[in-house]
Design a protein around this motif. Sequence first.
Motif, PDB file in Angstrom:
ATOM      1  N   UNK A 119     -16.068   5.740 -14.259  1.00  0.00           N
ATOM      2  CA  UNK A 119     -15.312   4.548 -13.877  1.00  0.00           C
ATOM      3  C   UNK A 119     -15.609   4.033 -12.479  1.00  0.00           C
ATOM      4  N   UNK A 120     -16.498   4.690 -11.759  1.00  0.00           N
ATOM      5  CA  UNK A 120     -16.831   4.260 -10.392  1.00  0.00           C
ATOM      6  C   UNK A 120     -17.706   3.008 -10.386  1.00  0.00           C
ATOM      7  N   UNK A 121     -18.465   2.803 -11.473  1.00  0.00           N
ATOM      8  CA  UNK A 121     -19.351   1.648 -11.568  1.00  0.00           C
ATOM      9  C   UNK A 121     -19.001   0.889 -12.838  1.00  0.00           C
ATOM     10  N   UNK A 122     -18.825  -0.446 -12.718  1.00  0.00           N
ATOM     11  CA  UNK A 122     -18.490  -1.282 -13.869  1.00  0.00           C
ATOM     12  C   UNK A 122     -19.692  -2.154 -14.227  1.00  0.00           C
ATOM     13  N   UNK A 123     -20.124  -2.092 -15.470  1.00  0.00           N
ATOM     14  CA  UNK A 123     -21.243  -2.870 -15.994  1.00  0.00           C
ATOM     15  C   UNK A 123     -20.815  -4.331 -16.139  1.00  0.00           C
ATOM     16  N   UNK A 124     -21.612  -5.274 -15.565  1.00  0.00           N
ATOM     17  CA  UNK A 124     -21.242  -6.694 -15.560  1.00  0.00           C
ATOM     18  C   UNK A 124     -22.102  -7.542 -16.501  1.00  0.00           C
ATOM     19  N   UNK A 125     -23.411  -7.599 -16.243  1.00  0.00           N
ATOM     20  CA  UNK A 125     -24.289  -8.478 -17.014  1.00  0.00           C
ATOM     21  C   UNK A 125     -25.742  -8.047 -16.856  1.00  0.00           C
ATOM     22  N   UNK A 126     -26.660  -8.842 -17.429  1.00  0.00           N
ATOM     23  CA  UNK A 126     -28.093  -8.544 -17.344  1.00  0.00           C
ATOM     24  C   UNK A 126     -28.801  -9.730 -16.684  1.00  0.00           C
TER      25      UNK A 126
END
Length: 74
Positions: A49-56
């Motif tokens: 949960x430390x890094x949140x995936x946003x987009x490409x």
Amino acid sequence: MSINIQSALGEYLFLAMGECNGHKVVMGIGYTPEYADKKAKQFESSSGGAVKYIDISVIKTGDKEKCKTLEKLK
């Protein structure tokens, strides 16, 4: 989601982007959006949960700026 980029393998790089402590970070890089997405999802899962995936981000090989942004794959 359809990807409207018709190109030879290696013409574009796909960078899966995330957010960590208020900074935008690269989570995965691939020659296909599917591979970058796969690596970003693994990264997000293992980060606890430390890094949140946003987009490409789509970048033409050799350029320094993105030419397109894709949503993360479902």
